[in-house]
Write a protein that holds these residues in place. Structure first.
Motif, PDB file in Angstrom:
ATOM      1  N   PRO A 281       0.804  -1.231   0.000  1.00 33.37           N
ATOM      2  CA  PRO A 281       0.000   0.000   0.000  1.00 33.37           C
ATOM      3  C   PRO A 281       0.836   1.279   0.000  1.00 33.37           C
ATOM      4  O   PRO A 281       0.351   2.329  -0.391  1.00 33.37           O
ATOM      5  CB  PRO A 281      -0.841  -0.114   1.278  1.00 33.37           C
ATOM      6  CG  PRO A 281      -0.145  -1.106   2.122  1.00 33.37           C
ATOM      7  CD  PRO A 281       0.583  -2.038   1.197  1.00 33.37           C
TER       8      PRO A 281
ATOM      9  N   LYS B  86      -3.002  -3.729  -1.262  1.00 37.05           N
ATOM     10  CA  LYS B  86      -3.642  -4.303  -0.076  1.00 37.05           C
ATOM     11  C   LYS B  86      -3.904  -3.246   0.998  1.00 37.05           C
ATOM     12  O   LYS B  86      -3.073  -2.376   1.213  1.00 37.05           O
ATOM     13  CB  LYS B  86      -2.734  -5.383   0.518  1.00 37.05           C
ATOM     14  CG  LYS B  86      -2.442  -6.526  -0.408  1.00 37.05           C
ATOM     15  CD  LYS B  86      -1.430  -7.449   0.243  1.00 37.05           C
ATOM     16  CE  LYS B  86      -0.815  -8.319  -0.829  1.00 37.05           C
ATOM     17  NZ  LYS B  86       0.622  -8.411  -0.731  1.00 37.05           N
ATOM     18  N   LYS B  87      -5.035  -3.357   1.666  1.00 36.57           N
ATOM     19  CA  LYS B  87      -5.361  -2.504   2.815  1.00 36.57           C
ATOM     20  C   LYS B  87      -5.002  -1.042   2.553  1.00 36.57           C
ATOM     21  O   LYS B  87      -4.329  -0.399   3.341  1.00 36.57           O
ATOM     22  CB  LYS B  87      -4.633  -3.001   4.061  1.00 36.57           C
ATOM     23  CG  LYS B  87      -5.039  -4.400   4.453  1.00 36.57           C
ATOM     24  CD  LYS B  87      -4.264  -4.865   5.651  1.00 36.57           C
ATOM     25  CE  LYS B  87      -4.589  -6.314   5.956  1.00 36.57           C
ATOM     26  NZ  LYS B  87      -3.687  -6.892   6.931  1.00 36.57           N
ATOM     27  N   ASN B  88      -5.464  -0.546   1.431  1.00 34.14           N
ATOM     28  CA  ASN B  88      -5.092   0.795   1.005  1.00 34.14           C
ATOM     29  C   ASN B  88      -6.294   1.720   1.097  1.00 34.14           C
ATOM     30  O   ASN B  88      -7.189   1.653   0.280  1.00 34.14           O
ATOM     31  CB  ASN B  88      -4.563   0.721  -0.430  1.00 34.14           C
ATOM     32  CG  ASN B  88      -4.185   2.059  -0.967  1.00 34.14           C
ATOM     33  OD1 ASN B  88      -4.010   3.005  -0.218  1.00 34.14           O
ATOM     34  ND2 ASN B  88      -4.072   2.152  -2.267  1.00 34.14           N
ATOM     35  N   GLU B  89      -6.306   2.591   2.103  1.00 31.77           N
ATOM     36  CA  GLU B  89      -7.422   3.505   2.294  1.00 31.77           C
ATOM     37  C   GLU B  89      -7.368   4.690   1.338  1.00 31.77           C
ATOM     38  O   GLU B  89      -8.345   5.407   1.180  1.00 31.77           O
ATOM     39  CB  GLU B  89      -7.439   4.042   3.734  1.00 31.77           C
ATOM     40  CG  GLU B  89      -7.581   2.983   4.809  1.00 31.77           C
ATOM     41  CD  GLU B  89      -6.256   2.308   5.152  1.00 31.77           C
ATOM     42  OE1 GLU B  89      -5.192   2.937   5.029  1.00 31.77           O
ATOM     43  OE2 GLU B  89      -6.298   1.125   5.530  1.00 31.77           O
ATOM     44  N   LYS B  90      -6.234   4.926   0.700  1.00 30.06           N
ATOM     45  CA  LYS B  90      -6.082   6.092  -0.161  1.00 30.06           C
ATOM     46  C   LYS B  90      -6.560   5.851  -1.593  1.00 30.06           C
ATOM     47  O   LYS B  90      -6.851   6.795  -2.314  1.00 30.06           O
ATOM     48  CB  LYS B  90      -4.623   6.542  -0.174  1.00 30.06           C
ATOM     49  CG  LYS B  90      -4.162   7.032   1.186  1.00 30.06           C
ATOM     50  CD  LYS B  90      -2.727   7.463   1.165  1.00 30.06           C
ATOM     51  CE  LYS B  90      -2.304   7.907   2.558  1.00 30.06           C
ATOM     52  NZ  LYS B  90      -0.903   8.220   2.634  1.00 30.06           N
TER      53      LYS B  90
ATOM     54  N   GLY C 165      -9.387   4.488  -2.808  1.00 31.75           N
ATOM     55  CA  GLY C 165     -10.784   4.839  -3.052  1.00 31.75           C
ATOM     56  C   GLY C 165     -10.983   6.320  -3.324  1.00 31.75           C
ATOM     57  O   GLY C 165     -11.504   6.700  -4.376  1.00 31.75           O
ATOM     58  N   PRO C 166     -10.553   7.205  -2.410  1.00 29.74           N
ATOM     59  CA  PRO C 166     -10.716   8.632  -2.658  1.00 29.74           C
ATOM     60  C   PRO C 166      -9.979   9.111  -3.913  1.00 29.74           C
ATOM     61  O   PRO C 166     -10.479   9.960  -4.650  1.00 29.74           O
ATOM     62  CB  PRO C 166     -10.138   9.290  -1.394  1.00 29.74           C
ATOM     63  CG  PRO C 166     -10.247   8.234  -0.343  1.00 29.74           C
ATOM     64  CD  PRO C 166     -10.079   6.926  -1.056  1.00 29.74           C
TER      65      PRO C 166
ATOM     66  N   TYR D 255     -15.702   0.679  -3.028  1.00 28.58           N
ATOM     67  CA  TYR D 255     -15.818   2.076  -2.621  1.00 28.58           C
ATOM     68  C   TYR D 255     -17.046   2.687  -3.287  1.00 28.58           C
ATOM     69  O   TYR D 255     -17.286   2.469  -4.471  1.00 28.58           O
ATOM     70  CB  TYR D 255     -14.558   2.840  -3.043  1.00 28.58           C
ATOM     71  CG  TYR D 255     -14.436   4.216  -2.431  1.00 28.58           C
ATOM     72  CD1 TYR D 255     -13.847   4.388  -1.184  1.00 28.58           C
ATOM     73  CD2 TYR D 255     -14.888   5.340  -3.109  1.00 28.58           C
ATOM     74  CE1 TYR D 255     -13.720   5.644  -0.621  1.00 28.58           C
ATOM     75  CE2 TYR D 255     -14.763   6.606  -2.549  1.00 28.58           C
ATOM     76  CZ  TYR D 255     -14.169   6.752  -1.310  1.00 28.58           C
ATOM     77  OH  TYR D 255     -14.038   7.993  -0.755  1.00 28.58           O
TER      78      TYR D 255
END
Length: 177
Positions: A75, A104-108, A110-111, A139
């Motif tokens: 990520p 993996k497990k990447n919150e950035k 989506g935005p 998302y």
């Protein structure tokens, strides 16, 4: 492994192409720096070229490297992908978007993908790919009152999807894994 990552700089272009592919398939984190350098070198060379100086071998190597980086899935690569995206044409953007969706497990992701999908400055094909990946990563991607893009894929554009581009006579290149 480090030994396999060492093959990314082999003097034989066929070995390099296969090593790039193998790095992604085996999720070899030792290959990340070399793969990033491949994309960086390709993009740096673009700023110094004329309209007919495209190096297709370097382009394919960069695209394969982006694919492998996505497969590795770290990520922390999101920041580098965003940096590459800012300097990319639509084909490279499509490959970056796909690889962003694999991290993996990447919150950035989506935005970032949402901002691409909502941007009227992007071509329709790039926006469509961003929407597709938003759905893939789960998302929310509902947008209302979007402005239609003016440009998109045209006849004769090269779209690389990991397959073999061109005509049958061009399929026998050592640079394609």
């Amino acid at each position: 492994s480090r030994g396999m990552a060492g093959l990314l700089n082999d003097s034989d272009s066929a070995v390099r192409a296969c090593a790039i592919r193998a790095a992604g398939e085996s999720k070899n984190e030792f290959a990340v720096e070399t793969l990033l350098a491949t994309v960086e070198n390709y993009q740096a060379a673009l700023s110094n070229k004329g309209p007919y100086e495209e190096n297709i071998k370097a382009r394919l190597k960069a695209i394969d490297s982006i694919w492998s980086l996505g497969e590795i899935g770290d990520p922390r690569l999101m920041a580098k992908f965003a940096e590459f995206y800012a300097e990319a044409d639509d084909v490279i953007k499509l490959n970056l978007i796909i690889s962003m969706g694999k991290l993996k497990k990447n919150e950035k992701a989506g935005p970032y993908l949402f901002s691409i999908a909502a941007s009227a400055r992007e071509t329709e094909v790039v926006r469509a790919a961003a929407f597709e990946l938003l759905g893939h990563i789960g998302y929310s991607s509902t947008l209302i009152n979007l402005t239609r893009s003016n440009a998109g894929i045209e006849k004769g554009d090269l779209i690389y999807t990991g397959g073999v581009p061109g005509t049958v006579s061009g399929w026998f290149s050592p640079d394609l894994p």
